[in-house]
Design an enzyme around this catalytic site. Structure first.
Site, PDB file in Angstrom:
ATOM      1  N   LYS B  80      33.954  46.486  37.048  1.00  0.00           N
ATOM      2  CA  LYS B  80      34.384  45.427  37.977  1.00  0.00           C
ATOM      3  C   LYS B  80      34.232  44.067  37.303  1.00  0.00           C
ATOM      4  O   LYS B  80      33.205  43.799  36.645  1.00  0.00           O
ATOM      5  CB  LYS B  80      33.515  45.494  39.240  1.00  0.00           C
ATOM      6  CG  LYS B  80      33.859  44.455  40.291  1.00  0.00           C
ATOM      7  CD  LYS B  80      32.957  44.615  41.518  1.00  0.00           C
ATOM      8  CE  LYS B  80      33.335  43.667  42.643  1.00  0.00           C
ATOM      9  NZ  LYS B  80      32.501  43.863  43.848  1.00  0.00           N
ATOM     10  N   SER B 155      34.936  44.794  47.990  1.00  0.00           N
ATOM     11  CA  SER B 155      35.595  44.006  46.969  1.00  0.00           C
ATOM     12  C   SER B 155      35.826  44.740  45.646  1.00  0.00           C
ATOM     13  O   SER B 155      36.594  44.259  44.817  1.00  0.00           O
ATOM     14  CB  SER B 155      34.776  42.745  46.704  1.00  0.00           C
ATOM     15  OG  SER B 155      33.502  43.069  46.182  1.00  0.00           O
ATOM     16  N   SER B 179      30.671  46.501  49.423  1.00  0.00           N
ATOM     17  CA  SER B 179      31.799  46.418  48.480  1.00  0.00           C
ATOM     18  C   SER B 179      31.939  47.566  47.482  1.00  0.00           C
ATOM     19  O   SER B 179      32.950  47.635  46.777  1.00  0.00           O
ATOM     20  CB  SER B 179      31.741  45.101  47.712  1.00  0.00           C
ATOM     21  OG  SER B 179      32.076  44.036  48.556  1.00  0.00           O
TER      22      SER B 179
END
Lengths: 60, 464
Positions: B80, B155, B179
């Site tokens: 990420k 996210s 997330s």
């Protein structure tokens, strides 16, 4: 939160530029934040400590 | 070998160790798949093709020399883009940090490399791990491989989408209000938010210091445990890191649930935030299946989701404001609208409110701890709705807060979300399990029992 209060708090936080360029976003943020605060129940027990606590002698 | 993209990390690592599969062959196969599918899915912000192939060649040489690095030797991973990878930008999917080159690997990345993993590149996220799917950022939002018209959750959007569609078998995400578990739920894979402090946050761009967790996303429970084995462990330079002995998370996977007490928090999805009927039916099916396997299912009550959510947001917005205030003052136009609106909120929360939220947090921790004295594991909803349509901003705004993940960021307990089934429209439904602090082994044990019974690890998105 009324418009004058939002503007006062935003200026105190140094957000003049955001107020000028994105006034709707500032208002929406203020409304959302005050909504979260209103939904939160404060502890009734006065001795309830915050978490995480201060822990001297541990960590770095 | 064919169908390399559906190999689990464990299967790939085993084949590489046995010299039945070359790390170069595997990496190249995934790069080819990325080239074909990423234009539809927008999983990557930065694909590091050359470095990945070079690392794969190094891994091949090490295997040939009889020097495997560790249990993930030669297995590709996606990271990420709020997590530092040395030499690559950590943009946080934002114009604000578009030129921010990381000097060193984050600890979690360094540990994955130490276990032999190969970094493919940096993955799409919501801006600064907050906001939502945004179309006013330098890169488009990732899409859901089960239906590209839908949101993959966030996210850690690229992490969820890419794992689900077989661009890589494992990815790192972060979880401050859900997330990791949100994309795991929306994409039908396995996502773990470990206990607070189990995985180092050093080298990960913060959203909210006391709520941030780093966690693995994988297609199988076993891979999730394998990845946690690699990244867990004390880091004396992360102030929140827990000095606990590392677990051996793959050890008890097949123990089953016979005799385990599982507390089902039904009020989360029945009365707090009434769930979509398919979501509710999926949860009941999981409970019934675990009961048939020998678990004792009991009702458990906790504070309401409204209370948990308020405490999470007051803490999150206060801590995030402390981080973002200088940029919000000087460069508000360099944020996308969703992140700007969320991050500005902290300017309107008083110090006293933050302390009250932190005090209420302690009471919430006590409530979950009390529940976990009565049962071995908690079970509840993750998302209350199937994934929203990504271009329907109103639907996304409505469904985004309808979730039961934030309680366990507030309390720091380990929580795992995974597929519970598919909706009639072919979109993933989800379930969440929660365990005692540092009880990730128990979480994996229960999750594996459900996975084995339902075959969730064999269901893949119909995209190709």
């Amino acid at each position: 939160m009324d418009k004058a209060t939002v503007e006062l708090l935003a200026r105190r936080a140094g957000l003049e530029k955001a107020l000028q360029e994105f006034p709707d976003d500032v208002t929406a943020a203020a409304e959302q934040a005050s909504g979260w605060v209103a939904k939160m129940q404060a502890p009734r027990e006065p001795r309830t400590e915050p978490w995480p606590p201060m822990k001297p002698g541990t960590g770095l | 070998m064919s169908g390399l993209h559906w190999l689990s990390a464990a299967e790939a690592a085993e084949a590489i160790r046995a010299r039945k599969l070359s790390p170069v062959e595997l990496t190249q196969a995934l790069l080819d798949r990325i080239e074909r599918l990423d234009p539809k899915l927008h999983v990557f912000i930065r694909l590091d093709r050359d470095a990945a192939l070079e690392a794969a060649r190094g891994a091949e040489a090490e295997i040939a020399a009889g020097r495997p690095r560790g249990p993930l030797h030669g297995v590709p991973v996606g990271i990420k883009d709020i997590i530092d990878v040395a030499g690559l930008p950590t943009t946080c999917h934002s114009k604000i940090l578009i030129d921010n080159i990381a000097a060193a690997d984050a600890v979690c990345v360094s540990r994955l490399r130490g276990a032999g993993a190969i970094v493919l590149g940096k993955l799409s996220t919501h801006e600064f791990a907050i906001g939502g799917p945004s179309f006013d950022l330098p890169w488009p939002p990732a899409r859901n491989p089960w239906n590209t018209a839908h949101h993959p959750g966030g996210s850690s959007s690229g992490s969820g989408s890419g794992v689900a569609v077989g661009l890589f078998p494992m990815a790192l995400g972060s979880d401050t209000g859900g997330s990791v578990r949100n994309p795991a739920s929306a994409c039908g894979i396995v996502g773990l938010k470990p206990s607070y402090g189990l995985v180092s946050r050093r080298g990960v761009f913060p959203l909210s210091f006391s709520l941030d967790h780093v966690g693995p996303l994988t297609r199988t429970v076993s891979d999730n445990a394998l990845m946690l084995d690699a990244i867990a462990g004390h880091d004396p330079l992360d102030p929140g890191s827990a000095a606990v002995p590392p677990g051996h998370y793959t050890a008890g996977l097949e123990r089953g649930v016979r005799g385990l007490r599982i507390g089902f928090i039904r009020h989360f999805h029945e009365t707090d935030l009434p769930a979509d009927p398919e979501v509710a039916a999926g949860l009941e099916n999981v409970a019934a299946t675990l009961q048939k396997l020998g678990a004792d299912i009991r009702d458990i009550r906790l504070p309401t989701l409204g209370e948990f959510g308020a405490v999470n947001r007051v803490i999150l917005q206060s801590e995030a404001w402390a981080i973002h205030a200088p940029w919000l003052r000087e460069r508000p136009g360099d944020y996308g609208q969703l992140a700007r609106r969320r991050l500005l909120g902290g300017a309107f929360i008083g110090a006293g409110d933050y302390v009250q939220a932190s005090r209420r947090r302690l009471e919430m921790i006590a409530a979950v701890e009390n529940a976990l004295r009565e049962v071995d594991v908690l079970m509840c909803a993750s998302a209350m709705d199937p994934p929203s349509r990504i271009e329907d901003a109103a639907e996304t705004e409505r469904t985004y807060p309808r979730q039961a993940r934030t309680p366990f960021n507030v309390t720091g307990h380990p929580a795992l979300a995974m597929m519970a089934g598919l909706s009639a429209a072919g979109l993933p439904l989800s379930v969440q399990f929660v365990a005692r602090y540092f009880g990730e082994g128990m979480l994996f044990q229960v999750a594996r029992a459900w996975e084995r019974a339902a075959g969730t690890d064999e269901r893949h998105p119909p995209i190709d």
